[in-house]
Every structure is written in C-alpha cells, then in structure tokens.
Design an enzyme around this catalytic site. Structure first.
Site, mmCIF file in Angstrom:
data_model
loop_
_atom_site.group_PDB
_atom_site.id
_atom_site.type_symbol
_atom_site.label_atom_id
_atom_site.label_comp_id
_atom_site.label_asym_id
_atom_site.label_seq_id
_atom_site.Cartn_x
_atom_site.Cartn_y
_atom_site.Cartn_z
ATOM 1 N N CYS A 67 29.928 35.499 36.538
ATOM 2 C CA CYS A 67 29.882 36.369 37.721
ATOM 3 C C CYS A 67 29.402 37.759 37.338
ATOM 4 O O CYS A 67 28.880 38.483 38.172
ATOM 5 C CB CYS A 67 31.255 36.433 38.372
ATOM 6 S SG CYS A 67 32.537 36.939 37.230
ATOM 7 N N GLU A 126 38.055 36.927 44.178
ATOM 8 C CA GLU A 126 36.991 37.481 43.330
ATOM 9 C C GLU A 126 35.757 36.626 43.546
ATOM 10 O O GLU A 126 35.803 35.400 43.384
ATOM 11 C CB GLU A 126 37.404 37.446 41.856
ATOM 12 C CG GLU A 126 38.483 38.451 41.508
ATOM 13 C CD GLU A 126 38.134 39.884 41.874
ATOM 14 O OE1 GLU A 126 36.934 40.214 41.936
ATOM 15 O OE2 GLU A 126 39.058 40.657 42.145
ATOM 16 N N VAL A 138 32.655 30.988 50.332
ATOM 17 C CA VAL A 138 33.944 30.284 50.311
ATOM 18 C C VAL A 138 35.076 31.309 50.234
ATOM 19 O O VAL A 138 36.096 31.183 50.925
ATOM 20 C CB VAL A 138 34.013 29.286 49.127
ATOM 21 C CG1 VAL A 138 35.392 28.648 49.057
ATOM 22 C CG2 VAL A 138 32.948 28.208 49.267
ATOM 23 N N LYS A 185 44.178 24.309 42.202
ATOM 24 C CA LYS A 185 43.090 23.427 42.625
ATOM 25 C C LYS A 185 41.824 23.879 41.909
ATOM 26 O O LYS A 185 41.180 24.867 42.291
ATOM 27 C CB LYS A 185 42.882 23.481 44.143
ATOM 28 C CG LYS A 185 42.071 22.283 44.626
ATOM 29 C CD LYS A 185 41.107 22.562 45.717
ATOM 30 C CE LYS A 185 39.889 23.274 45.307
ATOM 31 N NZ LYS A 185 39.021 22.575 44.328
ATOM 32 N N GLY A 209 35.447 32.433 43.124
ATOM 33 C CA GLY A 209 34.342 31.519 43.412
ATOM 34 C C GLY A 209 33.257 32.256 44.180
ATOM 35 O O GLY A 209 33.139 33.484 44.079
HETATM 36 P P1 NAD Z 1 32.667 27.723 44.802
HETATM 37 O O1 NAD Z 1 32.894 28.816 45.763
HETATM 38 O O2 NAD Z 1 31.716 26.657 45.165
HETATM 39 O O3 NAD Z 1 34.057 26.987 44.482
HETATM 40 C C1 NAD Z 1 35.184 27.702 44.045
HETATM 41 C C2 NAD Z 1 36.425 26.897 44.368
HETATM 42 O O4 NAD Z 1 36.628 26.864 45.780
HETATM 43 C C3 NAD Z 1 36.373 25.451 43.900
HETATM 44 O O5 NAD Z 1 37.624 25.057 43.403
HETATM 45 C C4 NAD Z 1 36.042 24.719 45.190
HETATM 46 O O6 NAD Z 1 36.429 23.358 45.191
HETATM 47 C C5 NAD Z 1 36.850 25.513 46.195
HETATM 48 N N1 NAD Z 1 36.437 25.375 47.593
HETATM 49 C C6 NAD Z 1 35.220 25.029 48.072
HETATM 50 N N2 NAD Z 1 35.252 25.059 49.433
HETATM 51 C C7 NAD Z 1 36.496 25.444 49.803
HETATM 52 C C8 NAD Z 1 37.133 25.675 51.058
HETATM 53 N N3 NAD Z 1 36.478 25.531 52.217
HETATM 54 N N4 NAD Z 1 38.425 26.073 51.062
HETATM 55 C C9 NAD Z 1 39.089 26.266 49.896
HETATM 56 N N5 NAD Z 1 38.541 26.054 48.663
HETATM 57 C C10 NAD Z 1 37.257 25.653 48.631
HETATM 58 O O7 NAD Z 1 32.266 28.417 43.412
HETATM 59 P P2 NAD Z 1 31.790 27.709 42.060
HETATM 60 O O8 NAD Z 1 30.416 27.161 42.229
HETATM 61 O O9 NAD Z 1 32.852 26.808 41.541
HETATM 62 O O10 NAD Z 1 31.737 28.968 41.059
HETATM 63 C C11 NAD Z 1 30.652 29.832 40.956
HETATM 64 C C12 NAD Z 1 30.897 31.088 41.783
HETATM 65 O O11 NAD Z 1 32.087 31.735 41.335
HETATM 66 C C13 NAD Z 1 29.804 32.134 41.613
HETATM 67 O O12 NAD Z 1 29.524 32.691 42.868
HETATM 68 C C14 NAD Z 1 30.432 33.182 40.705
HETATM 69 O O13 NAD Z 1 29.913 34.479 40.828
HETATM 70 C C15 NAD Z 1 31.850 33.123 41.156
HETATM 71 N N6 NAD Z 1 32.741 33.668 40.143
HETATM 72 C C16 NAD Z 1 33.305 34.890 40.372
HETATM 73 C C17 NAD Z 1 34.130 35.466 39.417
HETATM 74 C C18 NAD Z 1 34.772 36.803 39.648
HETATM 75 O O14 NAD Z 1 35.789 37.090 39.026
HETATM 76 N N7 NAD Z 1 34.236 37.630 40.530
HETATM 77 C C19 NAD Z 1 34.389 34.794 38.212
HETATM 78 C C20 NAD Z 1 33.790 33.545 38.015
HETATM 79 C C21 NAD Z 1 32.979 32.984 38.993
#
Ligand code: NAD
Length: 459
Positions: free
Chosen positions: A260, A226, A208, A157, A204
């Site tokens: 990130c 992560e 979340v 997803k 993400g």
């Molecule tokens: P996000 O948390 O908004 O979304 C991530 C994913 O989760 C998306 O696919 C989204 O549709 C899904 N999602 C949203 N609500 C959900 C729920 N209630 N249940 C299940 N899935 C749900 O993040 P984003 O804006 O897409 O990405 C940016 C974030 O990701 C930043 O915080 C960044 O630091 C982080 N990130 C972390 C790493 C790492 O490895 N630590 C790498 C890349 C990005």
C-alpha cells in the site's frame, strides 16, 4: 458448501489451499464462540495474556522458515522480503506481549472537593478483523496482537488469496479455543463479521473499505479502515540521484509494487528530471520480474491474472494516449503472472494511472517546475497514504514533508516501509478512524470508563 481456493501466483497450476468457505451462519457461530472464550481470556489477567502472546511469538520464530516458504508460495512474496515479514510478525507478537502491563487509565484530581477520578480502559469483547493478502502474516498480527493483549477475543477473516497463511498463523499462535478464530470466506463472511463484532478493523482496497466503514458505523460500533495509496516521491535537483533512483526502484518494483506504501508517482523537480529518468530506468531494468523463491529476486509475480490484465491494459491505453515507456512495459517471458517493472512518462492528463491505485510494479514519471508545483501534483489525490522526499537539504525536505498530504513521509528513503511500533495510517481518503500499531492500537481496541470515587459517608 463452496470452497476458498488459493493458488500460487508464480505457478497458477499449484493449488496452495482449498478450504470450506464460511457463510453467514458459520461466522455468527464463530462470533458466539469468541464471545464465550473472551471471558476466560480476560480472566487470565495481564500476566496470563502476556505469557500466551510471548509463546505465540516463540512458536512463530521456531516455524520461521516454514512460514517464509508458505508466503513465497501463496502470495509470491520474494523470499528476502518474506523473511523480513516473518521476523516482523514475531517481533509484533513480542512487542504486544508487554502491552497487558501498560497503564490502563489515568488518575485525575476532582474539580472540587475530596475523592478520586480515574479512567480505566476495557476491551469491547469480540474484534472482527478483515485483512488483505499482501502482508498475509504481519497485517493479521498487527491487528490481532493488540486486540488480544487488551483482552478482546478475535475473529479474523483473511483474504481468500492468503487463507493458508492466516490459518497456519492462528494455529501456531496456539491460543485457547475461540480466542483467535479464522473464518475463510469472501464478501458474505466479511459482512457477517461486521454485523456481529463489537469493533471492526479493516485493511484493503478503498472501495471495500468505504463499505466496511458504512456497515460498521451504521451499527454504531468503532471501526478503522486502512485503504489504498497513490503514493508520490518528490526528487529535488540537489538529491543524490543515484541513491534516489535505487530507493525508488525498490519502492516501485519491490514485491511487484504490491505494498500500500509503494511509489506510483515519481515527481522530478526542475533539472532532476533528465538524470533521474535515466538512472531510474536503468535501476528498474536491473530488478527484473523473477522467481520469488530465488534469493536475489526483488520483483516477483503480481497476485493473479486479473491484476496482470488490469496493469497491461492501463499501459496500453496510456501508450495509445501518447505515453512513452522508459522501462519494462510488458509481461515477463515466463509462466505465471509477471510484469516487468515499468516506468512511463508523458502519461495523458486524466488517465487512471494518475488517479487510481493499480497495485503493481509500475510508476509514472512527472515533471514539476519547482517545489510548489511538485507539492500541488503530489497532493492532487484522495489516496494520500505515504510519500517520500529526496534532497540533500534537510531544511527543504522537512518543509516539504510538512506540506505533503500523507500519513507517513520518508526522507531519502523508499516510500514503502515503516516501523511497527509507530502509528500507521494515511491522510484524506486513504484512512478512516484511529491509527494502527503502537500505543494507538491499544486505545482503538478499548473504551475508556470514567470512575468517580467519593469517601464513604460523605454527602
Ligand atoms: P480487498 O479490498 O479486495 O480485500 C480486503 C479484504 O476485504 C479481504 O479479506 C476481502 O475478502 C474482504 N472483502 C471483500 N469484499 C468485502 C465486503 N463487501 N465486505 C467485507 N469484506 C470484504 O483488498 P486486497 O486485494 O486483498 O488487498 C489489496 C488492497 O489492500 C490494496 O488496495 C492495498 O493498497 C490495500 N492495503 C492497504 C494497506 C494500508 O495499511 N493502507 C495495507 C495493505 C494493503
């Protein structure tokens, strides 16, 4: 049925993709299809899976420029970085194409008596992957490729903002039907995936991520998450200030700070403060927010209007509280969601810029009297993903690295970036569960079974 619409952040009138959104029923059907397909995928054996993953790598390499253009358009990734991501994506598929042949267990001596004790690692079944938009090809790949290599089927997803990249990636991978299925959708689809998968991997935001961990662990299935970082860079007085400023400008402004592992807090120790403030402000001024399709661009747009408003709002409240803008501080004078790379000093204590991830081309400069004070500042967060240390003394840098709370530490290099065959993850609240990438990923997507063999006929 509702749709998932993804827009070009450099040109918000450009609709990149509009696809039907999967709801609970569609995700459940995808999981059922994956469960069925997994049997055939496992039965292919190591050679069959290796061949399929190698073909996926070749198809991605052949379509590299198409994927680069799509990543530039859909998530505003500057073209030079997009090329790097596509090359890395293909390399990850190639790396895991060898993994089906990796040892799948261990042999041990029994504690007493004859016989054989062994462990064998086996796939869970269906891996549910939930991914963000910022690495729209590499992150789905570094989760899917190891999960597939060891014999799982995958339901992915992706983020709504990166749906076109995910769909094209899966199409190019060309795996048997049901082995790698993309379900475009939002929170409802994510929840349905957690409710039906056998193992869950999430990347993400922190909020979340915590709900994903709660949902999956409530079902008793393995989960890794992560999440976001509030990453610090420590600059010591003996650092090569010009080199440190160049690396920091890259870690702050590169891809508009939307990694990130981007640097958001620059901690200057003692006499490093004044020369670093000057050099870093100058370096950031030389990486203006610009068209991501232009070859020289380092800082493209942020992902959307709400992200830009969050960033400019934080700058405004910091300034109202006494902060000074050393570089940037305002929207770029162009259409689309662009913020000039920004450096602030004197940000008031307790301001959200010092405690929360803002995910933009923005950093705060902080003074520290000595290394102990710098380490205390750096470690004063739960979002401890990555860090960097800048010093000419390897002894001092290694000692600092040892005391930093961070999953990944880089010395005399930007905090962003790590090789794909090494463990990837953060410390404290930045990460939950097993590490990603490398050998660690193969272990995460399998469970060990212990088998005891006694000679037939012996009691
Ligand atoms: P996000 O948390 O908004 O979304 C991530 C994913 O989760 C998306 O696919 C989204 O549709 C899904 N999602 C949203 N609500 C959900 C729920 N209630 N249940 C299940 N899935 C749900 O993040 P984003 O804006 O897409 O990405 C940016 C974030 O990701 C930043 O915080 C960044 O630091 C982080 N990130 C972390 C790493 C790492 O490895 N630590 C790498 C890349 C990005």
């Amino acid at each position: 049925m509702s749709t998932i619409d993804s827009y070009n952040p450099a040109d918000p009138d450009d609709l990149v993709a509009s696809v039907p959104a999967a709801g609970t029923a569609e995700v459940a059907a995808a999981i059922a299809g994956a469960r069925e397909a997994q049997r055939g995928w496992w039965a292919l054996g190591a050679a069959g899976r290796s061949l399929a993953l190698g073909r996926a790598a070749a198809a991605i390499e052949a379509a590299a420029e198409e994927l680069v253009a799509l990543a530039v358009r859909e998530v505003g990734k500057p073209v030079a970085e997009a090329r790097g991501e596509v090359a890395r994506t293909a390399a990850i598929w190639r790396y895991y194409a060898q993994a089906p042949f990796a040892p799948a267990g261990e042999v041990h001596e029994p504690a007493a008596g004859p016989g054989l004790l062994l462990t064998r690692r086996r796939p869970y079944g269906v891996a549910g992957l939930i991914t963000p938009w910022n690495f729209p090809l590499a992150i789905p790949t570094w989760k899917a490729a190891p999960a597939l290599a060891v014999g799982n089927a995958v339901v992915l997803k992706p983020s709504s903002e990166a749906v076109a990249c995910a769909l094209r990636l899966a199409e190019l991978a060309g795996l048997p039907e049901g082995v790698l299925t993309v379900v475009p959708g939002g929170a409802e689809a994510g929840t349905a995936l957690i409710d039906g998968a056998d193992v869950v991997s999430f990347t993400g935001s922190t909020g979340v991520g915590r709900s994903v961990v709660a949902g999956a662990s409530g079902r008793g299935i393995p989960v890794q998450a992560e999440m976001g970082g509030l990453n610090a860079a420590l600059v010591l007085p003996d650092a090569d200030i010009a080199q440190a400023a160049a690396h920091l400008a890259n870690a702050i402004a590169g891809y508009a700070g939307q990694k990130c592992t981007a640097t958001s807090r620059v901690i200057a120790v003692g006499d490093a403060y004044e020369p670093l403030a000057e050099a870093l402000a100058k370096a950031l001024g030389q990486t203006p927010a610009a068209d991501p399709a232009a070859p020289a661009t380092v800082c493209g747009p942020v992902i959307g209007g709400p992200a830009l408003e969050r960033l400019t709002g934080a700058i405004d409240t910091a300034r109202a509280g006494g902060a000074t803008v050393l570089a940037g501080g305002a929207r770029a004078d162009r259409a689309g969601w662009f913020l000039e790379p920004t450096l602030l000093e004197n940000v008031p204590a307790g301001h959200p810029l010092l405690t929360e991830e803002f995910f933009g081309p923005l950093a705060v400069l902080l003074p520290a009297a000595d290394l102990d004070a710098a380490l205390a500042l750096a470690n004063d967060t739960r979002h401890s993903l990555s860090a960097s240390v800048h010093s000419r003394s390897l002894d001092v840098a290694l000692a600092a690295a040892d005391r930093l709370d961070a999953g990944m530490i880089r010395i005399n290099a930007p905090s962003s970036g790590v090789d794909f065959h090494l463990p990837f993850g953060g410390a404290k609240g930045a990460s939950y569960g097993a590490r990603e990438q490398g050998r660690a990923a193969l272990d995460f997507y399998t469970a060990a079974r212990t088998v005891s063999v006694l000679p037939a006929g012996e009691c």
